[in-house]
Design a protein around this motif. Sequence first.
Motif, PDB file in Angstrom:
ATOM      1  N   ASP A 276       0.824  -1.184  -0.059  1.00  0.00           N
ATOM      2  CA  ASP A 276       0.054   0.147   0.314  1.00  0.00           C
ATOM      3  C   ASP A 276       0.684   1.152   0.002  1.00  0.00           C
ATOM      4  N   LEU A 277       1.899   1.080   0.568  1.00  0.00           N
ATOM      5  CA  LEU A 277       2.844   2.018   0.842  1.00  0.00           C
ATOM      6  C   LEU A 277       3.547   2.609  -0.454  1.00  0.00           C
ATOM      7  N   LYS A 278       3.980   1.537  -1.148  1.00  0.00           N
ATOM      8  CA  LYS A 278       4.463   1.558  -2.573  1.00  0.00           C
ATOM      9  C   LYS A 278       3.529   2.456  -3.544  1.00  0.00           C
ATOM     10  N   GLN A 279       2.131   2.151  -3.293  1.00  0.00           N
ATOM     11  CA  GLN A 279       1.279   2.894  -4.191  1.00  0.00           C
ATOM     12  C   GLN A 279       1.097   4.557  -3.764  1.00  0.00           C
ATOM     13  N   ASP A 280       0.894   4.596  -2.192  1.00  0.00           N
ATOM     14  CA  ASP A 280       0.581   5.825  -1.547  1.00  0.00           C
ATOM     15  C   ASP A 280       1.612   6.973  -1.873  1.00  0.00           C
ATOM     16  N   GLN A 281       2.924   6.234  -1.713  1.00  0.00           N
ATOM     17  CA  GLN A 281       4.127   7.084  -1.576  1.00  0.00           C
ATOM     18  C   GLN A 281       5.055   6.898  -2.489  1.00  0.00           C
ATOM     19  N   ALA A 282       4.712   6.549  -3.751  1.00  0.00           N
ATOM     20  CA  ALA A 282       5.499   6.108  -4.938  1.00  0.00           C
ATOM     21  C   ALA A 282       6.543   7.049  -5.088  1.00  0.00           C
ATOM     22  N   LYS A 283       6.736   8.114  -4.919  1.00  0.00           N
ATOM     23  CA  LYS A 283       7.735   9.256  -5.245  1.00  0.00           C
ATOM     24  C   LYS A 283       8.698   9.643  -4.195  1.00  0.00           C
ATOM     25  N   LYS A 284       8.385   8.973  -2.890  1.00  0.00           N
ATOM     26  CA  LYS A 284       9.153   9.300  -1.792  1.00  0.00           C
ATOM     27  C   LYS A 284      10.346   8.226  -1.596  1.00  0.00           C
ATOM     28  N   ALA A 285      11.360   8.803  -1.104  1.00  0.00           N
ATOM     29  CA  ALA A 285      12.367   7.809  -0.926  1.00  0.00           C
ATOM     30  C   ALA A 285      12.017   6.775   0.215  1.00  0.00           C
ATOM     31  N   VAL A 286      12.351   5.404   0.186  1.00  0.00           N
ATOM     32  CA  VAL A 286      11.901   4.674   1.251  1.00  0.00           C
ATOM     33  C   VAL A 286      12.427   4.618   2.436  1.00  0.00           C
ATOM     34  N   SER A 287      13.924   4.952   2.564  1.00  0.00           N
ATOM     35  CA  SER A 287      14.646   5.137   3.664  1.00  0.00           C
ATOM     36  C   SER A 287      14.529   6.217   4.619  1.00  0.00           C
ATOM     37  N   LYS A 288      13.842   7.347   3.888  1.00  0.00           N
ATOM     38  CA  LYS A 288      13.612   8.524   4.610  1.00  0.00           C
ATOM     39  C   LYS A 288      12.798   8.743   6.031  1.00  0.00           C
ATOM     40  N   LYS A 289      11.629   8.201   5.863  1.00  0.00           N
ATOM     41  CA  LYS A 289      10.868   8.270   7.181  1.00  0.00           C
ATOM     42  C   LYS A 289      10.415   6.982   7.663  1.00  0.00           C
ATOM     43  N   ALA A 315       8.216   3.461  -5.351  1.00  0.00           N
ATOM     44  CA  ALA A 315       7.580   2.847  -6.740  1.00  0.00           C
ATOM     45  C   ALA A 315       8.503   1.892  -7.359  1.00  0.00           C
ATOM     46  N   ASP A 316      10.053   1.997  -7.045  1.00  0.00           N
ATOM     47  CA  ASP A 316      10.959   1.405  -7.683  1.00  0.00           C
ATOM     48  C   ASP A 316      11.308   0.153  -6.967  1.00  0.00           C
ATOM     49  N   LEU A 317      10.611  -0.306  -5.687  1.00  0.00           N
ATOM     50  CA  LEU A 317      10.893  -1.487  -5.066  1.00  0.00           C
ATOM     51  C   LEU A 317      10.603  -2.489  -5.728  1.00  0.00           C
ATOM     52  N   SER A 318      11.490  -3.488  -5.696  1.00  0.00           N
ATOM     53  CA  SER A 318      11.472  -4.714  -6.472  1.00  0.00           C
ATOM     54  C   SER A 318      10.405  -5.607  -5.565  1.00  0.00           C
TER      55      SER A 318
END
Length: 403
Positions: A276-289, A315-318
């Motif tokens: 769900d986070l991959k969808q909702d926060q697609a453009k944000k860097a995963v590690s940041k928050k 968005a780029d997470l495999s």
Amino acid sequence: MNQNFDIIIVGGGAAGFFTAINLVEKNPKLKVAILERGNEVLAKVRISGGGRCNVTHACFEPNELVKFYPRGEKELRGPFHQFSSGDTVEWFQNHGVELKIEADGRMFPVSNSSQTVIDCFLQATQNLGITVLTGQSVQSLFRSDNFWKIETQKEKYLTENLILATGSNPKIWEMLQTFGHAIVNPVPSLFTFNIKDSRIKELPGVSALVTIKVKDTKLNSTGPLLITHWGMSGPAILKLSAWGARILFDKNYQFTILVNWLNDVDTSTAEKILKDLKQDQAKKAVSKKSPFDFPNRLWESLVLASGIESETKWADLSKIQLQNLANQLTNASFQVNGKSVFKEEFVTAGGVNLKEINFKTMESKLHKNLYFAGEIVNIDAITGGFNFQNAWTSGYLLANSFF
Ligand SMILES: Cc1cc2nc3c(=O)[nH]c(=O)nc-3n(C[C@H](O)[C@H](O)[C@H](O)COP(=O)(O)OP(=O)(O)OC[C@H]3O[C@@H](n4cnc5c(N)ncnc54)[C@H](O)[C@@H]3O)c2cc1C
């Protein structure tokens, strides 16, 4: 041969003093002596609770209180219905020591000083005429007719009633074995885990509410975990160390733990949340928050450990990276290599076999007029004031049984 005492208590610690005071308060005619090997009495009380003495715990329901004892849960049920933490509070209040409750339930003297407890005990023993003899290390015990013969390095005593309150003293346990008592092999309890792992190396001071399992055992615990310079500590770890004292000893303190940093969220639910986070926060860097309720630094470390680079966008997470991350969050494996002490506080699991004690009187089932109080028996608890509660309860029960 000194025959002046009706009752001799060996051990001038918490249990010995509490027993002596209650005995003489109930029967002022009794002549009671405490024999202590050290030059100072109540040494552990002094250093307990970081010098503040965690006297008991604000858990006032006996059936709940017993649950904090990995060894003794069943046997303490009856005794706690006689003398429980509420009675401890009242006892100390009646003896001029007010206790206060801290947020986590631990109870301390209002003075924040263990000296208040020591002064209370010393004053009471003096007022009641209890003899306290220091520098008296008991070397041997004999049974002769209806009497106990006690030999210290200085003196010989003869008494009808012998109370052993010597804590976790191996020498006294050896003597008891010669009297036919079985001693459950002593092992340490209440320790922290040594772990060298790149995921936590830079995170001392970080804490989270977790569930932990010890791999290949049924051991598990839930609670706050604290990352330290040498590994992991905090209530969740201490609980595991207490409940697993014997199993972890047998493993020579080399074992694997599985940490769920999301506490009660399982791996597949975590995976769904991450999708769900991959969808909702697609453009944000995963590690940041951290999207979860634990510190960003820990989140970042788990993200990197999942093979995700620090600038990678959601968005780029495999699929594999996402699964790795769900696994790091809910089932992170850490190798434990050894143990360390927790704030110098520890107890010993082991001691006189509980089957050989009458828990109405604390008398030995094997020998008449031989009694036990405190940590000498195979009872111990997690940290929080429960170990002293065992000393108070056994001492009270024992004193009561004389009348
Ligand atoms: C650093 C530290 C902090 C702690 N803090 C807390 C806390 O805040 N709250 C809590 O509930 N628990 C705490 N504990 C645990 C608690 O101190 C023990 O469970 C408790 O002291 C047990 O009381 P006891 O009287 O049975 O034994 P002890 O306090 O160990 O007393 C036994 C006494 O017997 C004497 N003795 C032993 N052998 C002989 C002999 N042969 N002849 C004569 N005398 C002898 C010893 O010298 C000692 O004085 C702490 C433990 C440690 C180590």
